[in-house]
Structure formats: structure tokens, C-alpha cells
Enzyme design. Structure first.
Site, PDB file in Angstrom:
ATOM      1  N   ASP A  31      -9.703   3.880   2.601  1.00  0.00           N
ATOM      2  CA  ASP A  31     -10.488   3.561   3.573  1.00  0.00           C
ATOM      3  C   ASP A  31     -12.112   3.284   2.542  1.00  0.00           C
ATOM      4  O   ASP A  31     -11.696   3.708   1.346  1.00  0.00           O
ATOM      5  CB  ASP A  31     -10.723   5.118   3.619  1.00  0.00           C
ATOM      6  CG  ASP A  31     -12.138   4.851   4.953  1.00  0.00           C
ATOM      7  OD1 ASP A  31     -12.174   4.062   6.036  1.00  0.00           O
ATOM      8  OD2 ASP A  31     -13.434   5.260   4.829  1.00  0.00           O
ATOM      9  N   GLU A  33     -16.686   2.918   2.500  1.00  0.00           N
ATOM     10  CA  GLU A  33     -17.676   2.485   2.131  1.00  0.00           C
ATOM     11  C   GLU A  33     -18.423   2.212   2.354  1.00  0.00           C
ATOM     12  O   GLU A  33     -18.155   1.686   0.093  1.00  0.00           O
ATOM     13  CB  GLU A  33     -18.288   4.078   2.080  1.00  0.00           C
ATOM     14  CG  GLU A  33     -17.178   4.938   2.768  1.00  0.00           C
ATOM     15  CD  GLU A  33     -17.368   5.585   4.927  1.00  0.00           C
ATOM     16  OE1 GLU A  33     -18.433   4.017   5.185  1.00  0.00           O
ATOM     17  OE2 GLU A  33     -16.088   5.870   5.202  1.00  0.00           O
ATOM     18  N   HIS A 189     -17.206   9.336   8.054  1.00  0.00           N
ATOM     19  CA  HIS A 189     -17.829   8.171   7.181  1.00  0.00           C
ATOM     20  C   HIS A 189     -17.436   8.861   5.670  1.00  0.00           C
ATOM     21  O   HIS A 189     -18.415   7.975   4.556  1.00  0.00           O
ATOM     22  CB  HIS A 189     -18.706   7.876   7.643  1.00  0.00           C
ATOM     23  CG  HIS A 189     -19.061   7.529   8.871  1.00  0.00           C
ATOM     24  ND1 HIS A 189     -18.447   6.394   9.915  1.00  0.00           N
ATOM     25  CD2 HIS A 189     -19.352   7.563  10.239  1.00  0.00           C
ATOM     26  CE1 HIS A 189     -18.235   6.269  10.960  1.00  0.00           C
ATOM     27  NE2 HIS A 189     -19.241   7.160  11.466  1.00  0.00           N
ATOM     28  N   ASP A 194     -12.017  10.005   5.882  1.00  0.00           N
ATOM     29  CA  ASP A 194     -11.712   8.851   6.247  1.00  0.00           C
ATOM     30  C   ASP A 194      -9.794   9.344   6.283  1.00  0.00           C
ATOM     31  O   ASP A 194      -9.180   8.574   6.565  1.00  0.00           O
ATOM     32  CB  ASP A 194     -12.244   7.921   6.436  1.00  0.00           C
ATOM     33  CG  ASP A 194     -13.674   8.636   7.888  1.00  0.00           C
ATOM     34  OD1 ASP A 194     -13.878   9.623   7.846  1.00  0.00           O
ATOM     35  OD2 ASP A 194     -14.800   7.995   7.584  1.00  0.00           O
TER      36      ASP A 194
END
Length: 213
Positions: A31, A33, A189, A194
Site C-alpha cells: 500500500d 500513500e 489511510h 491498510d
């Protein structure tokens, strides 16, 4: 017992080893961000990876998490709305952000070790809306000229599709809850949270599926 039969003979396992389960690919959940939605112009800010492990019984479980905060690459943009969603504070004193090359080295090393451990050829990215993560990862790899990217350049396993088939849900939070997993909206988030939740979701679905033998 026959004369030449080993005393400790065990029945053959009824499942494929990891090296053959996914055509030589090791699933690794990722994941990211970011500073926006465009991997060509927005910065990569966080990344986390969780290799999927296989137990002696053939069941999958999440491995150890490797993660890094990143210094935004020069020339890339950050949409303030993205920071509102992720809660990332770029100048936080405990963020300990790494330059892109160092961050990729940090998360790729355990992935390569897991690929070697299971005798796989390379890693395949597992993600929720996986091509979003893969596109940002590939863009960072290209920027720094990284030569040891363990991931397949375009193939993925997407838990959006898997969860849609298994539970009729495509949003990560709802899919996790439908799978019987805990979900803490306050932690969502974060790349680490995540990734770990997506890894649990992938394992729950994969373990329920009668794999090839």
C-alpha cells in the site's frame, strides 16, 4: 509395511508449495500513500509491504511488515487534500522520512528474501486497487533507476476483485468487516495499517478457496 518403505513415511501434502501455487510468483501486499492520484506528478509519501507466508498446513498468513516514510521527490506535487485524507504531517519530527532510493532498498530487501525463501521467481503485487499502488511504485523505481525491483512490472492480484467475488464488497473497510476482520477507521489511510488489513483479507479469501493440487 514393505521392506524398503521408510519408517517415518508421511503422506504427500495435498497442496502446492508456494513456488508453484501462483506460477512461481510470491504474493506481496503493498500500500502506498501519496500526494495525489497522478503517479507522474504527485509524490510518493509512504509505502508498506507484507510478504504472504505459507504454513506447514498450506495455509497463508501475513509475514512481517516493512515500511518507510519518504521525502517527496524533487519536482513532484502534493495536493493538500491528500494530506487531509491521510493525516500525513510532512515536517513531523518523528516521521524519519527516507529518500526514495533508500526507502525502496529498505522495503525491497525483505521481499527479495521472501522470494528466495519460497523458491519463487519474483514477487507479484497484491493491493486494494492494486494498479494505483503499482503505478506509483513503478514511477519511483524509474525515477531512481532502481535495478533490483522484485515485483512483476504489470501483473497484480487485486483484492477489490477478490472481495467483490467473495463478499460482494469492494470498499476495503466493508470487505474487511464482511470477512470478519476488525476495522479501525482512525487508523485507516496509513500505509502500514491498510497493508496489514489487505494482507489479512487476501489470506482469508485465499485460504477459503480450494487451490490447485
Amino acid at each position: 509395511m514393505r521392506m524398503n518403505e521408510p519408517v517415518d513415511a508421511q503422506p504427500a501434502p495435498s497442496f502446492l508449495p508456494m513456488s508453484r501455487r501462483f506460477r512461481g510468483y510470491l504474493p506481496v501486499v503493498v500500500d502506498v500513500e501519496t500526494g495525489g492520484f497522478d503517479w507522474n506528478k504527485h509524490a510518493l509519501l509512504e509505502i508498506a509491504c507484507v510478504p504472504i507466508e505459507m504454513g506447514a498446513d498450506g495455509r497463508f498468513f501475513p509475514g512481517e511488515t516493512a515500511s518507510a516514510h519518504l521525502v517527496p521527490a524533487p519536482g513532484l506535487e502534493i495536493d493538500p487534500k491528500s494530506l487531509e485524507i491521510t493525516g500525513i504531517v510532512l515536517d513531523h519530527p518523528f516521521r524519519f522520512a527516507k529518500q526514495e532510493k533508500e526507502a525502496l532498498d529498505h522495503v525491497f530487501a525483505p521481499v527479495r528474501a521472501a522470494v528466495k525463501k519460497y523458491g519463487c521467481q519474483r514477487a507479484i503485487l497484491v493491493g486494494h486497487n492494486a494498479h494505483f499502488d503499482l503505478n506509483f511504485l513503478n514511477a519511483a523505481v524509474a525515477r531512481v533507476g532502481h535495478k533490483r525491483n522484485p515485483f512483476h512490472p504489470f501483473s497484480v492480484f487485486d483484492t477489490v476483485t477478490l472481495a467483490g467475488v467473495a463478499y460482494g464488497q469492494t470498499v476495503l473497510a466493508r470487505a474487511a468487516q464482511a470477512a470478519g476482520l476488525d476495522w479501525n477507521a482512525a487508523d485507516a489511510h496509513s500505509a502500514v495499517y491498510d497493508t496489514e488489513q489487505t494482507a489479512r483479507l487476501f489470506c482469508k479469501i485465499a485460504n477459503a478457496w480450494p487451490g490447485p493440487v
